[in-house]
Design a protein around this motif. Structure first.
Motif, PDB file in Angstrom:
ATOM      1  N   GLU A   1       1.105  -0.963   0.353  1.00  0.00           N
ATOM      2  CA  GLU A   1       0.453  -0.039   0.061  1.00  0.00           C
ATOM      3  C   GLU A   1       1.106   1.157  -0.181  1.00  0.00           C
ATOM      4  N   ASN A   2       1.738   1.162   0.789  1.00  0.00           N
ATOM      5  CA  ASN A   2       3.146   2.502   0.885  1.00  0.00           C
ATOM      6  C   ASN A   2       3.406   2.429  -0.570  1.00  0.00           C
ATOM      7  N   GLU A   3       3.781   1.654  -1.053  1.00  0.00           N
ATOM      8  CA  GLU A   3       4.600   1.145  -2.513  1.00  0.00           C
ATOM      9  C   GLU A   3       3.288   2.015  -3.619  1.00  0.00           C
TER      10      GLU A   3
ATOM     11  N   GLU B   1       1.238   9.222  -5.333  1.00  0.00           N
ATOM     12  CA  GLU B   1       1.986  10.608  -5.288  1.00  0.00           C
ATOM     13  C   GLU B   1       2.868  10.633  -6.214  1.00  0.00           C
ATOM     14  N   LEU B   2       3.442   9.932  -7.065  1.00  0.00           N
ATOM     15  CA  LEU B   2       4.550  10.227  -8.280  1.00  0.00           C
ATOM     16  C   LEU B   2       4.359  10.982  -9.483  1.00  0.00           C
ATOM     17  N   ALA B   3       2.824   9.606  -9.225  1.00  0.00           N
ATOM     18  CA  ALA B   3       1.863  10.087 -10.700  1.00  0.00           C
ATOM     19  C   ALA B   3       1.588  11.894 -10.618  1.00  0.00           C
ATOM     20  N   ARG B   4       1.040  11.890  -9.459  1.00  0.00           N
ATOM     21  CA  ARG B   4       0.269  13.053  -9.060  1.00  0.00           C
ATOM     22  C   ARG B   4       0.939  14.389  -9.237  1.00  0.00           C
TER      23      ARG B   4
ATOM     24  N   LEU C   1       3.560  18.811 -13.088  1.00  0.00           N
ATOM     25  CA  LEU C   1       4.706  18.919 -13.520  1.00  0.00           C
ATOM     26  C   LEU C   1       4.920  18.788 -15.041  1.00  0.00           C
ATOM     27  N   VAL C   2       3.130  18.117 -15.463  1.00  0.00           N
ATOM     28  CA  VAL C   2       2.987  18.138 -16.992  1.00  0.00           C
ATOM     29  C   VAL C   2       2.386  19.846 -17.192  1.00  0.00           C
ATOM     30  N   GLU C   3       1.335  19.476 -15.740  1.00  0.00           N
ATOM     31  CA  GLU C   3       0.940  21.169 -16.505  1.00  0.00           C
ATOM     32  C   GLU C   3       1.283  21.840 -16.307  1.00  0.00           C
ATOM     33  N   GLN C   4       2.274  22.193 -15.460  1.00  0.00           N
ATOM     34  CA  GLN C   4       2.916  23.525 -14.906  1.00  0.00           C
ATOM     35  C   GLN C   4       4.025  23.056 -16.125  1.00  0.00           C
ATOM     36  N   ARG C   5       4.611  22.152 -17.031  1.00  0.00           N
ATOM     37  CA  ARG C   5       5.508  22.668 -18.215  1.00  0.00           C
ATOM     38  C   ARG C   5       4.567  23.080 -19.185  1.00  0.00           C
ATOM     39  N   GLY C   6       3.041  22.705 -19.558  1.00  0.00           N
ATOM     40  CA  GLY C   6       2.304  23.014 -20.626  1.00  0.00           C
ATOM     41  C   GLY C   6       1.935  24.604 -20.241  1.00  0.00           C
ATOM     42  N   THR C   7       1.939  25.050 -19.355  1.00  0.00           N
ATOM     43  CA  THR C   7       1.351  26.216 -18.700  1.00  0.00           C
ATOM     44  C   THR C   7       2.799  27.280 -18.511  1.00  0.00           C
ATOM     45  N   ASN C   8       3.450  26.914 -18.460  1.00  0.00           N
ATOM     46  CA  ASN C   8       5.104  27.629 -18.790  1.00  0.00           C
ATOM     47  C   ASN C   8       5.639  27.564 -20.062  1.00  0.00           C
ATOM     48  N   THR C   9       4.707  26.598 -21.026  1.00  0.00           N
ATOM     49  CA  THR C   9       5.639  26.586 -22.186  1.00  0.00           C
ATOM     50  C   THR C   9       4.538  27.402 -23.137  1.00  0.00           C
ATOM     51  N   ARG C  10       3.175  28.084 -23.071  1.00  0.00           N
ATOM     52  CA  ARG C  10       2.195  28.650 -23.062  1.00  0.00           C
ATOM     53  C   ARG C  10       2.793  29.987 -22.612  1.00  0.00           C
ATOM     54  N   ARG C  11       3.259  30.124 -20.982  1.00  0.00           N
ATOM     55  CA  ARG C  11       3.745  31.596 -20.965  1.00  0.00           C
ATOM     56  C   ARG C  11       4.326  31.958 -21.900  1.00  0.00           C
ATOM     57  N   GLU C  12       5.462  31.433 -22.158  1.00  0.00           N
ATOM     58  CA  GLU C  12       6.446  31.874 -23.132  1.00  0.00           C
ATOM     59  C   GLU C  12       6.142  31.763 -24.381  1.00  0.00           C
TER      60      GLU C  12
END
Length: 334
Positions: free
Chosen positions: A213-215, A221-224, A229-240
């Motif tokens: 269960e811990n694993e 948690e890692l997937a979330r 991270l993907v959303e933040q990267r997309g946001t950063n790309t859009r902002r760029e």
């Protein structure tokens, strides 16, 4: 056994401190006591050697409980001869005056007396005790009963014997009965062992489940976090991209404004240049209009000569020279 040596028809006896010697000579007591040493004649001497040290008597005998089960009793009785005179009078402790060896077996008689007495009291106790009670509390009961029975036995004091201690080592049933009695305890122990094994396995399974269960929670948690991270990267790309588009727009507007200003400047410069050229042409035309034709011809020839290729030499014929020299002057004509 006393140490007897021979010298010239005489005998010398030397006894141990734990052996009581009684020496009768011609029916009278000549020596009496432990650890004696003396000379005597074997033909007229009657010797008795009574051990006065504590002696251990191990015994083992069978008995039957109230539920008709055979058991084996192992016990040890410690005794000593406190009155050697009584013991020598009741039992045959006489020794050979030549060898010092007992003529009879007094200690065996004492062992038989003690064993039979102890066995009698043991049988009396176990005959009224079931097997389970005999195995649990029988040792103490038998020990107390045997000690009391030996203390109350009248033959022992009359023989000069004192019982020092009674020890019951064990009361054991037959091998088959003992195995049968051990079976429930063994089964219970095995059940406890199995229960401990099951509990240990259950704990191990629970720990493995907790680890899994811990694993899984760690993977979730890692997937979330990867999703974030993907959303933040997309946001950063859009902002760029937006920032880049905005910068490109600003640069385009600046370039367009620059080009417009440059075009206005070039147009103004062209107008100025055109005006200057027009004025220059007008002035040039006015100047040419005011000069005579010969001057214009000379200027034309000069311009023509400037645009001609390089001429190293010119050959003129005499006719041409004659014509030029004979041509009238326009100003003189005028």
């Amino acid at each position: 056994m006393a140490d007897i040596t021979k010298r010239f028809g005489w005998r010398h006896l030397r006894s141990a401190p734990t052996a009581h010697i009684r020496h009768h000579k011609r029916g009278r007591l000549a020596h009496d006591g432990p650890g004696l040493s003396f000379w005597y004649r074997s033909l007229s001497a009657a010797l008795s050697e009574v051990p006065v040290n504590d002696r251990e008597l191990a015994m083992a005998f069978h008995a039957r409980t109230s539920d008709f089960q055979d058991v084996t009793v192992q016990a040890t009785v410690t005794y000593r001869i406190s009155d050697p005179a009584e013991a020598a009078a009741r039992l045959d402790f006489s020794v050979d005056p030549d060898t010092g060896v007992w003529r009879g077996a007094p200690l065996e008689q004492i062992a038989t007396l003690l064993t039979e007495t102890a066995q009698q009291h043991t049988l009396d106790v176990l005959a009224r005790t079931p097997l389970a009670g005999a195995l649990v509390d029988g040792v103490a009961s038998v020990r107390n009963r045997v000690a009391e029975g030996l203390a109350a036995e009248p033959r022992l004091p009359a023989t000069g014997i004192d019982v020092v201690a009674v020890r019951v080592v064990a009361i054991r049933p037959e091998a088959e009965v003992e195995r049968a009695l051990r079976t429930p305890a063994r089964e219970q122990i095995q059940q406890e062992a199995d229960r401990a094994t099951y509990e240990r396995r259950a704990v191990a399974v629970e720990r493995e489940r907790t680890i899994a269960e811990n694993e899984l929670a760690s993977q979730i948690e890692l997937a979330r976090r990867e999703e974030q991270l993907v959303e933040q990267r997309g946001t950063n790309t859009r902002r760029e991209a937006e920032e880049s588009a905005a910068a490109d727009g600003v640069r385009a507007e600046a370039e367009a404004a620059r080009k417009v200003r440059l075009a206005h400047a070039e147009a103004a410069a062209a107008r100025e240049v055109g005006a200057a050229r027009a004025e220059s042409q007008a002035a040039w035309l006015r100047v040419h209009a005011e000069v005579d034709t010969g001057t214009l011809h000379a200027l034309a020839a000069t311009r023509f000569a400037e645009n001609l290729p390089r001429i190293d030499s010119v050959t003129l014929s005499p006719d041409v020279l004659t014509g030029l020299l004979t041509r009238p002057d326009p100003e003189a004509r005028a």
